[in-house]
Motif scaffolding. Sequence first.
Motif, PDB file in Angstrom:
ATOM      1  N   ILE A   1      -4.496  10.033  -0.560  1.00  0.00           N
ATOM      2  CA  ILE A   1      -5.125   8.876  -1.184  1.00  0.00           C
ATOM      3  C   ILE A   1      -4.228   7.654  -0.962  1.00  0.00           C
ATOM      4  O   ILE A   1      -3.057   7.658  -1.338  1.00  0.00           O
ATOM      5  CB  ILE A   1      -5.334   9.091  -2.692  1.00  0.00           C
ATOM      6  CG1 ILE A   1      -6.316  10.232  -2.955  1.00  0.00           C
ATOM      7  CG2 ILE A   1      -5.814   7.796  -3.370  1.00  0.00           C
ATOM      8  CD1 ILE A   1      -7.748   9.924  -2.576  1.00  0.00           C
ATOM      9  N   ALA A   2      -4.784   6.616  -0.346  1.00  0.00           N
ATOM     10  CA  ALA A   2      -4.086   5.348  -0.204  1.00  0.00           C
ATOM     11  C   ALA A   2      -4.418   4.470  -1.406  1.00  0.00           C
ATOM     12  O   ALA A   2      -5.548   4.494  -1.896  1.00  0.00           O
ATOM     13  CB  ALA A   2      -4.508   4.650   1.085  1.00  0.00           C
ATOM     14  N   TYR A   3      -3.451   3.700  -1.881  1.00  0.00           N
ATOM     15  CA  TYR A   3      -3.699   2.904  -3.075  1.00  0.00           C
ATOM     16  C   TYR A   3      -2.749   1.716  -3.164  1.00  0.00           C
ATOM     17  O   TYR A   3      -1.650   1.728  -2.612  1.00  0.00           O
ATOM     18  CB  TYR A   3      -3.561   3.762  -4.338  1.00  0.00           C
ATOM     19  CG  TYR A   3      -2.169   4.317  -4.578  1.00  0.00           C
ATOM     20  CD1 TYR A   3      -1.273   3.689  -5.448  1.00  0.00           C
ATOM     21  CD2 TYR A   3      -1.734   5.476  -3.935  1.00  0.00           C
ATOM     22  CE1 TYR A   3       0.000   4.194  -5.676  1.00  0.00           C
ATOM     23  CE2 TYR A   3      -0.468   5.996  -4.151  1.00  0.00           C
ATOM     24  CZ  TYR A   3       0.398   5.344  -5.021  1.00  0.00           C
ATOM     25  OH  TYR A   3       1.662   5.849  -5.233  1.00  0.00           O
TER      26      TYR A   3
ATOM     27  N   MET B   1       0.841  -1.186   0.000  1.00  0.00           N
ATOM     28  CA  MET B   1       0.000   0.000   0.000  1.00  0.00           C
ATOM     29  C   MET B   1       0.882   1.243   0.000  1.00  0.00           C
ATOM     30  O   MET B   1       1.851   1.326   0.740  1.00  0.00           O
ATOM     31  CB  MET B   1      -0.935  -0.017   1.207  1.00  0.00           C
ATOM     32  CG  MET B   1      -1.998   1.066   1.201  1.00  0.00           C
ATOM     33  SD  MET B   1      -1.453   2.600   1.986  1.00  0.00           S
ATOM     34  CE  MET B   1      -1.294   2.078   3.693  1.00  0.00           C
ATOM     35  N   ALA B   2       0.530   2.206  -0.852  1.00  0.00           N
ATOM     36  CA  ALA B   2       1.247   3.469  -0.927  1.00  0.00           C
ATOM     37  C   ALA B   2       0.260   4.601  -0.683  1.00  0.00           C
ATOM     38  O   ALA B   2      -0.963   4.398  -0.682  1.00  0.00           O
ATOM     39  CB  ALA B   2       1.909   3.617  -2.297  1.00  0.00           C
ATOM     40  N   LYS B   3       0.770   5.810  -0.479  1.00  0.00           N
ATOM     41  CA  LYS B   3      -0.070   6.973  -0.288  1.00  0.00           C
ATOM     42  C   LYS B   3       0.459   8.129  -1.117  1.00  0.00           C
ATOM     43  O   LYS B   3       1.662   8.248  -1.355  1.00  0.00           O
ATOM     44  CB  LYS B   3      -0.143   7.363   1.190  1.00  0.00           C
ATOM     45  CG  LYS B   3      -0.878   6.353   2.050  1.00  0.00           C
ATOM     46  CD  LYS B   3      -1.091   6.864   3.467  1.00  0.00           C
ATOM     47  CE  LYS B   3      -1.908   5.863   4.287  1.00  0.00           C
ATOM     48  NZ  LYS B   3      -2.180   6.358   5.665  1.00  0.00           N
ATOM     49  N   ALA B   4      -0.478   8.983  -1.575  1.00  0.00           N
ATOM     50  CA  ALA B   4      -0.102  10.146  -2.373  1.00  0.00           C
ATOM     51  C   ALA B   4      -0.951  11.327  -1.946  1.00  0.00           C
ATOM     52  O   ALA B   4      -2.132  11.167  -1.592  1.00  0.00           O
ATOM     53  CB  ALA B   4      -0.304   9.865  -3.863  1.00  0.00           C
ATOM     54  N   LEU B   5      -0.357  12.521  -1.972  1.00  0.00           N
ATOM     55  CA  LEU B   5      -1.090  13.746  -1.684  1.00  0.00           C
ATOM     56  C   LEU B   5      -1.747  14.211  -2.976  1.00  0.00           C
ATOM     57  O   LEU B   5      -1.072  14.555  -3.945  1.00  0.00           O
ATOM     58  CB  LEU B   5      -0.149  14.816  -1.142  1.00  0.00           C
ATOM     59  CG  LEU B   5      -0.805  16.134  -0.713  1.00  0.00           C
ATOM     60  CD1 LEU B   5      -1.773  15.893   0.443  1.00  0.00           C
ATOM     61  CD2 LEU B   5       0.268  17.154  -0.310  1.00  0.00           C
ATOM     62  N   VAL B   6      -3.076  14.218  -2.989  1.00  0.00           N
ATOM     63  CA  VAL B   6      -3.840  14.543  -4.195  1.00  0.00           C
ATOM     64  C   VAL B   6      -4.951  15.513  -3.817  1.00  0.00           C
ATOM     65  O   VAL B   6      -5.771  15.226  -2.933  1.00  0.00           O
ATOM     66  CB  VAL B   6      -4.451  13.270  -4.821  1.00  0.00           C
ATOM     67  CG1 VAL B   6      -5.322  13.621  -6.017  1.00  0.00           C
ATOM     68  CG2 VAL B   6      -3.362  12.289  -5.227  1.00  0.00           C
ATOM     69  N   ASN B   7      -4.997  16.650  -4.476  1.00  0.00           N
ATOM     70  CA  ASN B   7      -6.074  17.629  -4.257  1.00  0.00           C
ATOM     71  C   ASN B   7      -6.249  17.971  -2.780  1.00  0.00           C
ATOM     72  O   ASN B   7      -7.365  18.125  -2.285  1.00  0.00           O
ATOM     73  CB  ASN B   7      -7.391  17.107  -4.837  1.00  0.00           C
ATOM     74  CG  ASN B   7      -7.323  16.925  -6.351  1.00  0.00           C
ATOM     75  OD1 ASN B   7      -6.574  17.620  -7.035  1.00  0.00           O
ATOM     76  ND2 ASN B   7      -8.099  15.998  -6.875  1.00  0.00           N
ATOM     77  N   GLY B   8      -5.140  18.067  -2.066  1.00  0.00           N
ATOM     78  CA  GLY B   8      -5.164  18.477  -0.671  1.00  0.00           C
ATOM     79  C   GLY B   8      -5.505  17.388   0.321  1.00  0.00           C
ATOM     80  O   GLY B   8      -5.632  17.660   1.520  1.00  0.00           O
TER      81      GLY B   8
END
Length: 317
Positions: free
Chosen positions: A11-13, A1-8
């Motif tokens: 998002i975990a994915y 599992m990774a995480k990204a900063l998206v639109n403030g």
Amino acid sequence: MAKALVNGITIAYEDVGEGEDVLVLVHGHPFNRTMWRPQVDWIGNLNRARARARDFEAGLALPGRYHQTEPPPRDCQPARIEDEDEHEHEDDYRGRPWRVIGPDLRGYGESTVVSGKTTLDVFAGDMVGLLDQLDIKRVVIGGLSMGGQIVMEFCRQYPERVRGVLLAATICRAETQEGKQQRAAMADRLLREGMGAYAEEMLPKMVAPANLSALPGVAEHVRTMMRSTNPIGAAAAIRGRAERPDYAETLARIDVPALVIVGDEDAFTTREDAEQMSGLMRRSELVWMIGVGHMPNLEREPQFNKALGRLLERCVL
């Protein structure tokens, strides 16, 4: 599992595989990315099996044990599944390996919980934002139920980024006035009571009654996802779905390979809904599953994967 900063928000994915051929799977309500675990694992296993087979053919696999003129060991063969209806084995997707992205939507799973109202265009914007973070231009994108409606919104806003479409257990119709009132009441209830009673009430509508006993692992997985969902995020999504538009015109503009999958015991999607969506898209296949409720990817995993494999094949031709 990774995480990204998206639109403030965060998002975990899941991100499995590599390469230019990318499949994005969008979960429904009130679930999370683990809803797609059977499909993510299936494609990952296929990728590994093909890699072992290619390594053997190149003389790289199992050095010192096999000569290149000998057949590869059984576990080096491309993965196969059994068609339960015909009792025959055949290869599923036989082409190039695929990379699979499976996000938790905002408000669900391990992504940021956002209160208020989350409309489908916001969810679609999160999907394209994640793809931009990962430097992915075009994808095959699929979704189930609310996830399917997010896919349709994605196709409406970003058609140039779509290589193929999967719509499972979903509808393209706009919400009715009665439905809007019911969704508002349900959102209020979830905020007031939480997810426990709601999950128990919804379980027989999510999984076909016979499959609740025949597939106890599936039933428990669905129950666990529903009970663990944050009611604040779920309520925000319910309010947002009440504002969904009609996507018939969007589907009629889709000219890429498409797949519609619906179960005959789905409590929310009818045969008429399925035929309408499939008929609107020029290059669509319709798969009508018998004895299946609202979770075809879990209730009939082998058949679902086989149909998904056919879609992926068509997207690389």
